[in-house]
Write a protein that holds these residues in place. Structure first.
Motif, PDB file in Angstrom:
ATOM      1  N   LEU A  99       0.808  -1.206   0.000  1.00 27.51           N
ATOM      2  CA  LEU A  99       0.000   0.000   0.000  1.00 27.51           C
ATOM      3  C   LEU A  99       0.849   1.267   0.000  1.00 27.51           C
ATOM      4  N   GLY A 100       2.169   1.105   0.053  1.00 25.86           N
ATOM      5  CA  GLY A 100       3.059   2.257   0.115  1.00 25.86           C
ATOM      6  C   GLY A 100       3.030   2.967   1.447  1.00 25.86           C
ATOM      7  N   GLN A 101       2.619   2.250   2.511  1.00 22.60           N
ATOM      8  CA  GLN A 101       2.470   2.845   3.831  1.00 22.60           C
ATOM      9  C   GLN A 101       3.470   2.295   4.850  1.00 22.60           C
ATOM     10  N   LEU A 102       4.437   1.515   4.395  1.00 21.69           N
ATOM     11  CA  LEU A 102       5.443   0.982   5.315  1.00 21.69           C
ATOM     12  C   LEU A 102       6.626   1.940   5.360  1.00 21.69           C
ATOM     13  N   SER A 224       1.440   3.665  11.866  1.00 23.32           N
ATOM     14  CA  SER A 224       0.325   2.708  11.843  1.00 23.32           C
ATOM     15  C   SER A 224       0.249   1.926  13.141  1.00 23.32           C
ATOM     16  N   LEU A 225      -0.964   1.741  13.622  1.00 21.05           N
ATOM     17  CA  LEU A 225      -1.246   0.838  14.733  1.00 21.05           C
ATOM     18  C   LEU A 225      -1.765  -0.460  14.140  1.00 21.05           C
ATOM     19  N   ILE A 226      -1.057  -1.546  14.415  1.00 24.62           N
ATOM     20  CA  ILE A 226      -1.403  -2.857  13.857  1.00 24.62           C
ATOM     21  C   ILE A 226      -1.923  -3.745  14.982  1.00 24.62           C
ATOM     22  N   ILE A 227      -3.176  -4.132  14.871  1.00 26.39           N
ATOM     23  CA  ILE A 227      -3.825  -4.965  15.883  1.00 26.39           C
ATOM     24  C   ILE A 227      -4.046  -6.350  15.301  1.00 26.39           C
TER      25      ILE A 227
END
Length: 390
Positions: A99-102, A224-227
């Protein structure tokens, strides 16, 4: 959904050797002919695996919050749950990447809440070493159990590069204590893996997520919060409620797996279904060996997850299409005379698609071969799957 490039074979060898060297009693280690894990070793650790597995799949309230204080549970987790959770973390990183969000530039800051024995830290170290080897990682791992943190540090030293640094913090992070422990620190990635389900209510889970979102960076990329939580009905329904609360109160935007920012249509539709996904993988030998003894199967992994950002616009999908987009949120459901699948659309609605057996030869709907978690355009003329970067 597929996680295809995780080097679980290499990880498995190091993990099993570590368990044998650390947790097998000396009287057995001295007689061992090999440092590698054997069928005899599997049988020795089996009772701990069975007990922990039953606790995880039943009501979590019956499990002590500090279950890692028992060495039988620490060894069981490493043998039976560590690699499965590495694969789940890896999938989330791969999806963010596509997604190009890392975040990959300079020094990436990562916070792992309820770190246990370092699953997230090691998964991140492995993923970045594979796909972004020049990126430096600074990982803060918060965990209440000292022995688990010792395992985390020992394993991280074996499974990371000199570009990756791990700092451990002994303690239990809650919505109330997070501000004091974290102060003004900001992180590019924050993980809460198998943590929220241990809290009493959706409101408690919401409060922790809201606080953690305050510690996400906002530049150059939104943090980002990864749950990640177990894909069980009760725990996932609670997670779906937390997701809705965060969006309704404008605390976050959901980046994945949802394609929209509306109230969860599956949660609104009934009180029965829960949104979860399957990961295909190559099951490690030690898990297959344990499965044969206890009658389980790990042909695929089940996971429930959300990737959230604070005040950020939802990331665009990497697809050039003017058609509507849908995420497949069920496996094919066969009933008399027909097969159905359930899709969640980019405008926040559930859609049921049906293929009647009598029309199968004409390929009325070409959805055979798609999987739960795939993203498809309207008409199924384009399928997007989030796999690891080539």
């Amino acid at each position: 959904m597929m996680t295809k490039n995780v080097n679980l074979t290499s990880l498995e060898k190091i993990i099993t050797r570590y368990v044998k060297a650390t947790y097998l009693p000396e009287r057995f280690r001295s007689r061992a002919r090999t440092p590698d894990f054997t069928s005899q070793d599997v049988r020795f650790f089996l009772s701990g695996v069975v007990e922990l597995s039953e606790s995880f799949t039943s009501e979590r309230a019956d499990l002590s919050k500090n279950y890692f204080s028992r060495k039988e549970y620490r060894s069981a987790y490493l043998l039976y749950f560590f690699l499965t959770n590495v694969a789940k973390v890896w999938h989330c990183l791969a999806e963010l990447d596509q997604l190009g969000q890392l975040p990959t530039a300079d020094d990436v800051g990562i916070l792992d809440v309820g770190a246990g024995q370092g699953t997230v830290a090691i998964a991140c170290a492995q993923y970045f070493a594979e796909h972004h080897p020049s990126t430096k990682l600074t990982i803060h791992a918060v965990e209440q159990n000292r022995e688990a943190l010792t395992d985390a540090k020992n394993l991280f030293s074996k499974l990371s590069t000199d570009k990756h640094r791990l700092t451990t913090i002994e303690g239990h992070l809650t919505a109330r204590s997070a501000a004091k422990v974290l102060r003004d620190k900001k992180f590019d990635l924050i993980f809460a893996a198998n943590v929220l389900n241990e809290l009493r209510s959706a409101e408690d889970q919401y409060a922790l997520c809201k606080e953690l979102l305050h510690h996400c960076t906002i530049a150059p990329l939104h943090g980002s919060l990864i749950i990640i939580d177990p894909a069980l009905q009760r725990t996932t329904r609670n997670l779906m409620e937390v997701r809705d609360l965060l969006l309704e109160r404008r605390d976050a935007q959901v980046i994945a797996p949802c394609l929209h920012q509306q109230t969860c249509p599956m949660r609104a539709a009934n009180k029965r279904d829960w949104c979860h996904f399957y990961l295909e993988w190559e099951c490690p030998k030690v898990i297959r060996d344990i499965d044969r003894e206890i009658g389980n199967r790990h042909d695929y992994l089940k996971m429930a997850y959300y990737i959230l950002q604070s005040g950020a616009a939802a990331a665009p999908l990497l697809v050039k299409a003017e058609q509507r987009l849908y995420r497949i949120v069920s496996s094919p459901m066969g009933t008399k005379g027909k097969t159905e699948i359930l899709l969640c659309g980019d405008q926040g609605e559930l859609k049921r698609m049906t293929e009647f057996d009598k029309n199968r030869d004409t390929k009325q709907l070409p959805f055979h071969g798609v999987k739960r978690g795939d993203i498809v355009t309207e008409g199924f003329d384009h399928i997007i799957t989030f796999q690891d970067k080539d």
